[in-house]
Design a protein around this motif. Structure first.
Motif, PDB file in Angstrom:
ATOM      1  N   THR A 173       0.835  -1.204   0.000  1.00 53.80           N
ATOM      2  CA  THR A 173       0.000   0.000   0.000  1.00 53.80           C
ATOM      3  C   THR A 173       0.869   1.252   0.000  1.00 53.80           C
ATOM      4  O   THR A 173       0.573   2.235  -0.685  1.00 53.80           O
ATOM      5  N   ALA A 174       1.951   1.211   0.769  1.00 53.28           N
ATOM      6  CA  ALA A 174       2.858   2.347   0.865  1.00 53.28           C
ATOM      7  C   ALA A 174       4.278   1.836   1.044  1.00 53.28           C
ATOM      8  O   ALA A 174       4.501   0.714   1.520  1.00 53.28           O
ATOM      9  N   LEU A 175       5.241   2.663   0.656  1.00 50.09           N
ATOM     10  CA  LEU A 175       6.654   2.306   0.757  1.00 50.09           C
ATOM     11  C   LEU A 175       7.421   3.419   1.473  1.00 50.09           C
ATOM     12  O   LEU A 175       7.157   4.598   1.250  1.00 50.09           O
ATOM     13  N   SER A 176       8.371   3.016   2.291  1.00 49.69           N
ATOM     14  CA  SER A 176       9.316   3.977   2.848  1.00 49.69           C
ATOM     15  C   SER A 176      10.707   3.393   2.695  1.00 49.69           C
ATOM     16  O   SER A 176      10.891   2.176   2.688  1.00 49.69           O
ATOM     17  N   THR A 177      11.687   4.269   2.563  1.00 47.09           N
ATOM     18  CA  THR A 177      13.072   3.827   2.505  1.00 47.09           C
ATOM     19  C   THR A 177      13.944   4.877   3.170  1.00 47.09           C
ATOM     20  O   THR A 177      13.446   5.932   3.588  1.00 47.09           O
ATOM     21  N   VAL A 222      12.400   3.837  -7.766  1.00 46.34           N
ATOM     22  CA  VAL A 222      11.622   4.504  -8.820  1.00 46.34           C
ATOM     23  C   VAL A 222      12.140   4.131 -10.204  1.00 46.34           C
ATOM     24  O   VAL A 222      11.365   3.758 -11.101  1.00 46.34           O
ATOM     25  N   ILE A 223      13.455   4.200 -10.400  1.00 44.31           N
ATOM     26  CA  ILE A 223      14.034   4.022 -11.738  1.00 44.31           C
ATOM     27  C   ILE A 223      14.175   2.554 -12.124  1.00 44.31           C
ATOM     28  O   ILE A 223      13.792   2.145 -13.220  1.00 44.31           O
ATOM     29  N   ARG A 224      14.726   1.743 -11.241  1.00 43.33           N
ATOM     30  CA  ARG A 224      15.014   0.345 -11.599  1.00 43.33           C
ATOM     31  C   ARG A 224      13.812  -0.570 -11.412  1.00 43.33           C
ATOM     32  O   ARG A 224      13.790  -1.690 -11.932  1.00 43.33           O
ATOM     33  N   TYR A 225      12.788  -0.097 -10.672  1.00 41.23           N
ATOM     34  CA  TYR A 225      11.608  -0.937 -10.445  1.00 41.23           C
ATOM     35  C   TYR A 225      10.326  -0.323 -10.990  1.00 41.23           C
ATOM     36  O   TYR A 225       9.270  -0.936 -10.901  1.00 41.23           O
ATOM     37  N   GLY A 226      10.402   0.884 -11.516  1.00 40.79           N
ATOM     38  CA  GLY A 226       9.235   1.500 -12.146  1.00 40.79           C
ATOM     39  C   GLY A 226       8.135   1.891 -11.176  1.00 40.79           C
ATOM     40  O   GLY A 226       6.957   1.860 -11.537  1.00 40.79           O
ATOM     41  N   ILE A 227       8.496   2.270  -9.950  1.00 41.75           N
ATOM     42  CA  ILE A 227       7.504   2.651  -8.947  1.00 41.75           C
ATOM     43  C   ILE A 227       7.322   4.171  -8.963  1.00 41.75           C
ATOM     44  O   ILE A 227       8.279   4.927  -9.131  1.00 41.75           O
ATOM     45  N   SER A 228       6.095   4.620  -8.784  1.00 46.58           N
ATOM     46  CA  SER A 228       5.808   6.052  -8.774  1.00 46.58           C
ATOM     47  C   SER A 228       6.534   6.753  -7.633  1.00 46.58           C
ATOM     48  O   SER A 228       6.586   6.246  -6.504  1.00 46.58           O
ATOM     49  N   GLU A 229       7.089   7.926  -7.916  1.00 43.91           N
ATOM     50  CA  GLU A 229       7.781   8.703  -6.881  1.00 43.91           C
ATOM     51  C   GLU A 229       6.867   9.016  -5.707  1.00 43.91           C
ATOM     52  O   GLU A 229       7.299   9.040  -4.554  1.00 43.91           O
ATOM     53  N   ASP A 230       5.598   9.265  -5.993  1.00 46.62           N
ATOM     54  CA  ASP A 230       4.645   9.645  -4.948  1.00 46.62           C
ATOM     55  C   ASP A 230       4.424   8.534  -3.926  1.00 46.62           C
ATOM     56  O   ASP A 230       3.984   8.797  -2.806  1.00 46.62           O
ATOM     57  N   LYS A 231       4.719   7.289  -4.330  1.00 47.78           N
ATOM     58  CA  LYS A 231       4.451   6.157  -3.440  1.00 47.78           C
ATOM     59  C   LYS A 231       5.565   5.950  -2.414  1.00 47.78           C
ATOM     60  O   LYS A 231       5.355   5.311  -1.377  1.00 47.78           O
ATOM     61  N   VAL A 232       6.744   6.488  -2.690  1.00 47.61           N
ATOM     62  CA  VAL A 232       7.920   6.198  -1.865  1.00 47.61           C
ATOM     63  C   VAL A 232       8.276   7.391  -0.986  1.00 47.61           C
ATOM     64  O   VAL A 232       8.571   8.473  -1.483  1.00 47.61           O
ATOM     65  N   GLN A 233       8.259   7.191   0.323  1.00 46.10           N
ATOM     66  CA  GLN A 233       8.629   8.237   1.266  1.00 46.10           C
ATOM     67  C   GLN A 233      10.018   7.957   1.838  1.00 46.10           C
ATOM     68  O   GLN A 233      10.337   6.816   2.172  1.00 46.10           O
ATOM     69  N   VAL A 234      10.839   8.982   1.919  1.00 41.75           N
ATOM     70  CA  VAL A 234      12.175   8.839   2.504  1.00 41.75           C
ATOM     71  C   VAL A 234      12.116   9.205   3.988  1.00 41.75           C
ATOM     72  O   VAL A 234      11.710  10.309   4.345  1.00 41.75           O
ATOM     73  N   ILE A 235      12.504   8.255   4.836  1.00 41.36           N
ATOM     74  CA  ILE A 235      12.587   8.480   6.280  1.00 41.36           C
ATOM     75  C   ILE A 235      13.951   7.974   6.732  1.00 41.36           C
ATOM     76  O   ILE A 235      14.201   6.770   6.775  1.00 41.36           O
ATOM     77  N   TYR A 236      14.832   8.893   7.049  1.00 42.19           N
ATOM     78  CA  TYR A 236      16.201   8.512   7.426  1.00 42.19           C
ATOM     79  C   TYR A 236      16.207   7.789   8.777  1.00 42.19           C
ATOM     80  O   TYR A 236      15.427   8.098   9.667  1.00 42.19           O
ATOM     81  N   ASN A 237      17.133   6.822   8.887  1.00 36.77           N
ATOM     82  CA  ASN A 237      17.323   6.134  10.161  1.00 36.77           C
ATOM     83  C   ASN A 237      18.020   7.040  11.170  1.00 36.77           C
ATOM     84  O   ASN A 237      18.753   7.953  10.793  1.00 36.77           O
ATOM     85  N   TRP A 238      17.819   6.765  12.422  1.00 38.43           N
ATOM     86  CA  TRP A 238      18.420   7.532  13.505  1.00 38.43           C
ATOM     87  C   TRP A 238      19.415   6.666  14.266  1.00 38.43           C
ATOM     88  O   TRP A 238      19.537   5.463  14.024  1.00 38.43           O
ATOM     89  N   GLY A 239      20.125   7.290  15.170  1.00 39.34           N
ATOM     90  CA  GLY A 239      21.136   6.565  15.927  1.00 39.34           C
ATOM     91  C   GLY A 239      20.664   6.189  17.318  1.00 39.34           C
ATOM     92  O   GLY A 239      19.485   6.281  17.657  1.00 39.34           O
TER      93      GLY A 239
END
Length: 395
Positions: free
Chosen positions: A164-168, A178-195
């Protein structure tokens, strides 16, 4: 809301994502949600973070699935064991009917994604931490023409398209999806890991790592801490050390273990690198002191790997507040991001570049704003809230 959290590992062990999963679960619980944690069980008596204690029997339920670790070299046995684990996890979710599913990064994501979509019929957020098989492709372990790559790529593509949703965890990894798997940019949210923000480094006089490995007067210490594997490019640090054998007071510490450990030690011995010290894995609770003990921390990756992974040590290095050298693809978004905060990138295969940056840092001619970068992208409160919001938004 009842959220099923399907873990790739277990709180029985201090694996690399231990604090990530712990803090995401706590984020759900603190916002009043019920959590059904599904995890592997390695010990006879399962272990849990003490922060969970007040939620047991109220909002938190745990389903432990007995799991026997397979030899790292036996990829087929490991894959089949994981499939069995996720099959049992899905069966349990069918009986307990969660409202939403949070799936931690794994190589068999397609199975749980299929089950959530077609059997459970509930939304699923897939959190991608390490893109397989792209990591193996960039590391030269798999070719794009190999059957293993083609099958793994197709299965991951199914997981990405049907979640349903993706985060990386980085903009470069988002670009790969997005580029190598053809997934819409809008579907992928970037959430950086913390320490490990709960761990505080001791003063230099009380630093645990420095007590074990005291610094000589005037010593400038370059530290790599992490896995000694095929993807980390620790060879680059040793090649830099070879160039700096005659530079007074500069020492290199290689902290960790992995499949390339003996190869790296052999290289250091053959090159007579007396300026290099190998140190085994350190206790997780000492990570803050470890990075704080460095005069500069180095984050190296093989060429291309930044597009499939982002080392978990990044946030901890920033928290330590010591200078950092990244050794990743120069055109990557990560290299450009850290560059805005004064962190120099040496590229992936340029030991002379690493040497020159070390010398500038030693002479105090290079300044980094670790705190601003950490606050902007790697702070726990911001990232945990983003995970919780992403799950809440799923319809």
């Amino acid at each position: 809301m009842k959220i099923a959290v399907v873990s790739i590992g277990s709180f029985d062990t201090q694996y690399s994502d231990y604090h990530i999963m712990r803090d995401i679960i706590l984020g759900f619980l603190e916002r009043g949600h019920e959590v059904n944690l599904i995890q592997k069980q390695y010990l006879n008596i399962p272990q849990y973070p003490q922060q969970f204690d007040k939620y047991f029997g109220k909002q938190l339920q745990v389903h432990n699935i007995k799991f026997e670790k397979k030899a790292k070299a036996d990829l087929k046995a490991r894959y089949l064991a994981d499939l069995s684990y996720y099959r049992q996890a899905c069966k349990w979710m069918k009986e307990n009917k969660p409202d939403k599913v949070f799936l931690q990064s794994c190589n068999t994501a397609f199975f749980t994604v299929f089950y959530a979509k077609h059997i459970l019929k509930c939304p699923l957020l897939y959190n991608e931490q390490d893109i397989f098989p792209e990591n193996a492709y960039f590391a030269g372990i798999l070719s794009e023409s190999s059957m293993v790559y083609k099958v793994a790529h197709a299965l991951q593509k199914y997981a990405y398209k049907n979640a349903t949703a993706l985060s990386t965890i980085s903009d470069d990894m988002k670009s790969t999806i997005v580029i190598r798997y053809g997934i819409s940019e809008d579907k992928v949210q970037v959430i950086y890991n913390w320490g490990h923000e709960e761990l505080k480094a001791h003063s230099e006089q009380n630093n645990v790592f420095l007590k074990k490995y005291p610094k000589k007067p005037g010593e400038f210490r370059v530290v790599y801490a992490g896995n000694l594997g095929k993807m980390q490019n620790v060879e680059l640090i040793l090649e830099t050390a070879a160039l700096m054998k005659d530079v007074a007071d500069v020492s290199f510490y290689i902290v960790g273990g992995g499949v390339n450990e003996e190869k790296l030690k052999t290289f250091a011995k053959e090159k007579e690198l007396n300026n290099v010290t190998f140190v085994g894995m350190q206790p997780p609770e000492e990570v803050a002191d470890l990075y704080a003990a460095a005069d500069v921390n180095v984050i190296p990756l093989q060429k291309g790997l930044i597009y499939a992974a982002l080392p978990s040590k990044t946030a901890d290095c920033l928290i330590a507040g010591k200078p950092i050298i990244t050794c990743v693809d120069a055109e990557s978004k990560f290299a450009k991001l850290v560059g805005k905060y004064g962190i120099e990138n040496a590229g992936t295969n340029h030991p002379e570049n690493v040497k020159q940056i070390i010398l500038r840092l030693k002479n105090n001619s290079q300044k980094c704003d670790d705190l601003a970068l950490w606050n902007g992208y790697f702070a726990k409160s911001k990232s945990v809230a983003s995970h919780c919001d992403a799950v809440k938004r799923m319809g």
